[in-house]
Design an enzyme around this catalytic site. Structure first.
Site, PDB file in Angstrom:
ATOM      1  N   SER A 153       0.820  -1.206   0.000  1.00 54.81           N
ATOM      2  CA  SER A 153       0.000   0.000   0.000  1.00 54.81           C
ATOM      3  C   SER A 153       0.862   1.267   0.000  1.00 54.81           C
ATOM      4  O   SER A 153       0.408   2.321  -0.408  1.00 54.81           O
ATOM      5  CB  SER A 153      -0.938   0.004   1.212  1.00 54.81           C
ATOM      6  OG  SER A 153      -0.207   0.180   2.392  1.00 54.81           O
ATOM      7  N   LYS A 213       0.487   4.112   7.029  1.00 58.84           N
ATOM      8  CA  LYS A 213      -0.130   5.070   6.117  1.00 58.84           C
ATOM      9  C   LYS A 213       0.422   6.467   6.425  1.00 58.84           C
ATOM     10  O   LYS A 213       1.045   6.690   7.454  1.00 58.84           O
ATOM     11  CB  LYS A 213      -1.651   5.089   6.314  1.00 58.84           C
ATOM     12  CG  LYS A 213      -2.357   3.801   5.897  1.00 58.84           C
ATOM     13  CD  LYS A 213      -2.466   3.697   4.392  1.00 58.84           C
ATOM     14  CE  LYS A 213      -3.209   2.424   3.993  1.00 58.84           C
ATOM     15  NZ  LYS A 213      -2.489   1.194   4.413  1.00 58.84           N
TER      16      LYS A 213
END
Lengths: 220, 220
Positions: free
Chosen positions: A136, A172
DNA sequence: CTTGTAACCACACAAATGTGTGGTATAGAG
DNA sequence: CTCTATACCACACATTTGTGTGGTTACAAG
């Protein structure tokens, strides 16, 4: 006895000492003597003195046992200082956690996969390491990378955070906009194939901040 | 005098010794004593013995001076027993070279900027670290990253290498095509803004292989 | 209370270790 | 040839250091 060509033995002594210093085991004069095959301690000492004179090696100030050091700066520890308050980084062992799921991080400490050595200049806050899964955050952070995380419950806009998403720890980048009741927080992936996550600010669980990334290239 | 809570002093002793070992300066019993503020040598020794008993520390076989070691296996020679399991081995100090220019790498050892702790199974002499400059390998490797390099003069197709280009060490990916007299070697950057370099195969100087990448995130 | 254990102190001693002094031999420069 | 520097040996000695032995205090469990 015969003598070896000029300067050749000198080089061999330096190589031996450097190797030992890099391995973390400073040699004694007599160890140098034996390694070189000298029959006298003084011979080894003479070479060592010469190497120190030319600046290729250093000795600790108090010149204690196993006091040889590399000439680079911060190799030496606090030496004989009572309470050395030096500012350089201190190496620490931090746990590499296999899987981090919901629940207090203390529980995850049972799941220690390994330990990694980290030199950080930050005060000994709580650090842990994580093995990255998924892509990701590609191409910045790839699968199987290891990230060093400093535990802290809050983060600022733009920081790389480790947060709990779907009962699993994920990396993230945190985006914060607005303020007060209008506060909106987004967790964004670098990889465009992943949509931003916009959790309820009250329910957002931040485990910590990513302070370092490590990637091993295994041959290929 | 009173006594500190159970187990607390033990932990502090372990932390101190670990730090010193990672710094490459194994402490003496009396150094531990002073660092902890003990008024007796025996007290320090007692704690160290306990830590060795619980396997949190190790001593060299002959138990010589400054003989404390980290529990990870081989002390410095091939004598260690293979305790199956982890792939990582004992942490070692590797020099971080400031700038690497033409000439034998031995010369560059004078220019040691700092030291980096690396856990690897390779001998430490064959390892060194470099601080990355430029963005030719972006986004995989960025400026100010640190790469750990294993010294070796040859490399295979597709490997990340450190090579001498214009009297300066550069990181590129090696591409090899053809064979024999038709052999063509290219050094390619990841960043498309940099054109591939096609040096004369005979003149190509490869310093080593990139085996690890480290990147620090400084707050932002 | 007794018992046990962890944390600590005081002292001693042999081995390891850094350092000093003095001596020999070989190579190279003049 | 003499002279000098390098490479090496032999021995001695004070410290540093690991280890051993024994004693003291506090806390907790029985």
């Amino acid at each position: 006895m015969g003598r070896t060509p000029t300067g050749q033995t000198r080089t061999r002594v330096l190589a031996f000492v450097q190797e030992r210093l890099l391995a973390g085991t400073p040699p004694t004069v007599r160890e140098v003597q034996q390694a070189m095959g000298f029959r006298s301690v003084g011979t080894a000492r003479q070479h060592l003195d010469a190497l120190v004179d030319t600046g290729q090696l250093t000795r600790t100030d108090d010149s204690q046992h196993r006091g040889l050091r590399l000439p680079g700066r911060s190799t030496g520890g606090p030496g004989g200082r009572p309470t050395g308050g030096r500012g350089s980084s201190r190496p620490r062992l931090v746990p590499l956690l296999g899987r981090v799921q919901a629940g207090p991080l203390t529980t995850a400490l049972q799941d220690i996969e390994d330990h990694v050595v980290v030199t950080t200049r930050h005060p000994p806050t709580e650090l842990f390491a994580l093995r990255v899964r998924g892509d990701s955050m590609a191409p910045e952070i790839l699968a199987d990378d290891v990230v060093i995380v400093r535990r802290q419950p809050k983060a600022e806009h733009g920081q790389l955070v480790v947060a709990m998403v779907d009962d699993e720890a994920t990396i993230k980048r945190l985006h914060r906009r607005g303020s007060g009741a209008d506060l909106r927080i987004e967790l964004r992936a670098t990889n465009p194939r992943y949509a931003p996550i916009a959790p309820d600010p009250a329910a957002l669980v931040i485990l910590g901040l990513v302070i370092e990334l490590r990637r091993e290239f295994t041959g290929a």
